[in-house]
Design a protein around this motif. Structure first.
Motif, PDB file in Angstrom:
ATOM      1  N   VAL A  90       0.890  -1.162  -0.138  1.00 32.59           N
ATOM      2  CA  VAL A  90      -0.001  -0.075   0.023  1.00 32.59           C
ATOM      3  C   VAL A  90       1.102   1.267  -0.031  1.00 32.59           C
ATOM      4  CG1 VAL A  90      -1.985  -1.039   0.971  1.00 32.59           C
ATOM      5  CG2 VAL A  90      -0.414  -0.133   2.447  1.00 32.59           C
ATOM      6  N   PHE A  91       0.330   2.501  -0.233  1.00 24.10           N
ATOM      7  CA  PHE A  91       1.019   3.766  -0.323  1.00 24.10           C
ATOM      8  C   PHE A  91       0.470   4.631   0.724  1.00 24.10           C
ATOM      9  CE2 PHE A  91       0.210   2.477  -4.927  1.00 24.10           C
ATOM     10  CZ  PHE A  91       1.658   2.271  -5.106  1.00 24.10           C
ATOM     11  N   ASN A  92       1.218   5.630   1.372  1.00 24.33           N
ATOM     12  CA  ASN A  92       0.884   6.619   2.330  1.00 24.33           C
ATOM     13  C   ASN A  92       0.637   8.058   1.644  1.00 24.33           C
ATOM     14  OD1 ASN A  92       3.395   7.690   2.286  1.00 24.33           O
ATOM     15  ND2 ASN A  92       3.905   6.848   4.429  1.00 24.33           N
ATOM     16  N   ASP A  93       0.589   8.728   2.434  1.00 24.28           N
ATOM     17  CA  ASP A  93       0.215  10.158   2.116  1.00 24.28           C
ATOM     18  C   ASP A  93       1.695  11.008   1.249  1.00 24.28           C
ATOM     19  OD1 ASP A  93       1.603  10.839   4.267  1.00 24.28           O
ATOM     20  OD2 ASP A  93       0.319  11.984   5.140  1.00 24.28           O
ATOM     21  N   MET A  94       2.603  10.247   1.243  1.00 27.76           N
ATOM     22  CA  MET A  94       3.966  10.507   0.573  1.00 27.76           C
ATOM     23  C   MET A  94       3.990  10.211  -0.725  1.00 27.76           C
ATOM     24  SD  MET A  94       5.959  12.214   2.785  1.00 27.76           S
ATOM     25  CE  MET A  94       7.269  12.464   1.935  1.00 27.76           C
ATOM     26  N   LYS A  95       2.964   9.516  -1.298  1.00 32.35           N
ATOM     27  CA  LYS A  95       3.044   9.091  -2.679  1.00 32.35           C
ATOM     28  C   LYS A  95       3.347   9.941  -3.770  1.00 32.35           C
ATOM     29  CE  LYS A  95       0.556   6.070  -5.956  1.00 32.35           C
ATOM     30  NZ  LYS A  95      -0.794   5.680  -6.265  1.00 32.35           N
ATOM     31  N   GLU A  96       2.379  11.021  -3.655  1.00 33.38           N
ATOM     32  CA  GLU A  96       2.466  12.042  -4.619  1.00 33.38           C
ATOM     33  C   GLU A  96       3.668  12.792  -4.698  1.00 33.38           C
ATOM     34  OE1 GLU A  96       0.283  12.813  -7.244  1.00 33.38           O
ATOM     35  OE2 GLU A  96      -0.443  10.801  -6.665  1.00 33.38           O
ATOM     36  N   GLU A  97       4.160  13.160  -3.654  1.00 34.48           N
ATOM     37  CA  GLU A  97       5.474  13.833  -3.509  1.00 34.48           C
ATOM     38  C   GLU A  97       6.862  12.923  -4.028  1.00 34.48           C
ATOM     39  OE1 GLU A  97       6.209  16.162   0.389  1.00 34.48           O
ATOM     40  OE2 GLU A  97       4.275  15.467   0.634  1.00 34.48           O
ATOM     41  N   LEU A  98       6.456  11.305  -3.680  1.00 35.92           N
ATOM     42  CA  LEU A  98       7.737  10.524  -4.112  1.00 35.92           C
ATOM     43  C   LEU A  98       7.605  10.415  -5.734  1.00 35.92           C
ATOM     44  CD1 LEU A  98       7.420   8.158  -1.335  1.00 35.92           C
ATOM     45  CD2 LEU A  98       9.408   9.283  -2.062  1.00 35.92           C
ATOM     46  N   LEU A  99       6.211  10.172  -6.251  1.00 36.03           N
ATOM     47  CA  LEU A  99       6.076  10.403  -7.750  1.00 36.03           C
ATOM     48  C   LEU A  99       6.775  11.419  -8.514  1.00 36.03           C
ATOM     49  CD1 LEU A  99       2.575   8.746  -7.940  1.00 36.03           C
ATOM     50  CD2 LEU A  99       4.785   8.021  -9.134  1.00 36.03           C
ATOM     51  N   GLU A 100       6.514  12.839  -7.502  1.00 35.55           N
ATOM     52  CA  GLU A 100       7.237  14.107  -7.991  1.00 35.55           C
ATOM     53  C   GLU A 100       8.753  14.041  -8.071  1.00 35.55           C
ATOM     54  OE1 GLU A 100       7.190  17.016  -9.801  1.00 35.55           O
ATOM     55  OE2 GLU A 100       5.445  16.484  -9.434  1.00 35.55           O
ATOM     56  N   CYS A 159      12.696   4.377   0.040  1.00 30.35           N
ATOM     57  CA  CYS A 159      11.925   5.722  -0.087  1.00 30.35           C
ATOM     58  C   CYS A 159      10.836   5.918   0.392  1.00 30.35           C
ATOM     59  CB  CYS A 159      11.852   6.083  -1.657  1.00 30.35           C
ATOM     60  SG  CYS A 159      13.497   6.109  -2.610  1.00 30.35           S
ATOM     61  N   GLY A 160      10.216   4.799   1.119  1.00 33.33           N
ATOM     62  CA  GLY A 160       8.916   4.950   1.893  1.00 33.33           C
ATOM     63  C   GLY A 160       7.936   4.996   0.916  1.00 33.33           C
ATOM     64  N   LEU A 161       7.880   4.479  -0.327  1.00 32.70           N
ATOM     65  CA  LEU A 161       6.852   4.385  -1.437  1.00 32.70           C
ATOM     66  C   LEU A 161       5.832   3.270  -1.209  1.00 32.70           C
ATOM     67  CD1 LEU A 161       5.339   5.849  -3.908  1.00 32.70           C
ATOM     68  CD2 LEU A 161       6.893   4.454  -5.368  1.00 32.70           C
ATOM     69  N   PHE A 162       6.499   2.150  -1.036  1.00 38.36           N
ATOM     70  CA  PHE A 162       5.662   0.829  -1.010  1.00 38.36           C
ATOM     71  C   PHE A 162       5.706   0.440   0.627  1.00 38.36           C
ATOM     72  CE2 PHE A 162       7.531   0.615  -5.251  1.00 38.36           C
ATOM     73  CZ  PHE A 162       6.325   0.483  -5.966  1.00 38.36           C
ATOM     74  N   TRP A 163       4.619   0.005   0.862  1.00 35.27           N
ATOM     75  CA  TRP A 163       4.538  -0.246   2.505  1.00 35.27           C
ATOM     76  C   TRP A 163       3.921  -1.554   2.626  1.00 35.27           C
ATOM     77  CZ3 TRP A 163       5.877   2.922   6.626  1.00 35.27           C
ATOM     78  CH2 TRP A 163       6.481   3.852   6.420  1.00 35.27           C
ATOM     79  N   LYS A 164       4.002  -2.230   3.437  1.00 38.29           N
ATOM     80  CA  LYS A 164       3.746  -3.693   3.961  1.00 38.29           C
ATOM     81  C   LYS A 164       2.307  -3.289   4.431  1.00 38.29           C
ATOM     82  CE  LYS A 164       4.992  -7.947   6.035  1.00 38.29           C
ATOM     83  NZ  LYS A 164       5.989  -8.821   6.662  1.00 38.29           N
ATOM     84  N   LYS A 165       1.123  -3.794   4.204  1.00 37.09           N
ATOM     85  CA  LYS A 165       0.062  -3.994   4.530  1.00 37.09           C
ATOM     86  C   LYS A 165      -0.005  -4.214   6.124  1.00 37.09           C
ATOM     87  CE  LYS A 165      -3.410  -4.581   1.423  1.00 37.09           C
ATOM     88  NZ  LYS A 165      -4.239  -5.658   0.628  1.00 37.09           N
TER      89      LYS A 165
END
Ligand SMILES: [Zn+2]
Lengths: 136, 83
Positions: A75-85, A129-135
């Protein structure tokens, strides 16, 4: 060598050679089961390779990370969009979608990077990087 | 404060951006080095500095006086800056 003897497809993102499924043909769009990249099947010499139909586009990296997370159940968290940037910035400055939080621009650090594919998320609960997280 | 805080950052790293935003919001003047944008020779030198300070290549690194903070950590920043 004839086509039916070739049983693997090379993925230019994760550099894995995954199984060629029966019924596939040149031009088909398939997904690399190792990294989630969308690939167009092509024959090069005697080998099947996947081409990246949307190489370097935002669509490509978005689809890849979503697909990889889906395959792995991450799963992703609220950093996803910034990491995609950050991934888009890496592509602009260094030519491909490398880990936004790493210094090195080498193939093994193309997202999802080799450490991620080797079990970092299972071990640490997240990728470097904290993009992918274990559920949980 | 005796010396300005120093930030080692990567231009693409969102945690580095958050650290810089935190310092900006608290009106802290600091020096920043975007390590990935340096030319090769300069980059080697800076990476050596960072590794000597932190024993790794992880960003951001914030130097505040004697305090070295690796990663974006607002609690540690507040404490070191006496905010
Ligand atoms: Zn792949």
């Amino acid at each position: 060598m004839t086509v039916h003897e070739v049983t693997r497809v090379y993925c230019p993102v994760c550099q894995a050679k995954f199984r060629f499924s029966e019924g596939w043909k040149a031009g088909d769009i398939v997904v690399c089961p190792v990294c989630g990249q969308k690939l167009r099947l092509e024959m090069q010499g005697n080998e099947w390779v996947g081409a990246r139909p949307e190489k370097g586009q935002e669509k490509e990296i978005r689809e890849r990370v979503d697909e990889y997370a889906r395959i792995k159940g991450y799963v992703f968290n609220d950093m996803k969009e910034e990491l995609l940037e950050g991934l888009l910035g890496k592509n602009r400055r260094f030519g491909d979608f490398y880990c936004p939080c790493r210094m090195e621009h080498v193939p093994e650090f193309m997202c999802p990077c080799r450490p991620t594919r080797s079990g970092d998320v299972e071990r640490d609960g997240k990728c470097y990087c904290g993009l992918f997280w274990k559920k949980k | 404060m005796a010396t300005k805080p120093k930030v080692y950052a990567l231009s693409t790293c969102p945690y580095c951006k958050r650290t810089r935003r935190f310092l900006d919001e608290h009106k802290i003047a600091y020096d920043v080095v975007e390590v990935d944008l340096l030319d090769d020779a300069e980059q080697d030198k800076v990476l050596e500095e960072v590794e000597k300070l932190t024993n790794r290549r992880s960003f951001p690194v914030v130097i505040i006086g004697p305090t070295i903070i690796v990663g974006h950590d607002e609690e540690k920043l507040k404490k070191a800056l006496k905010l």
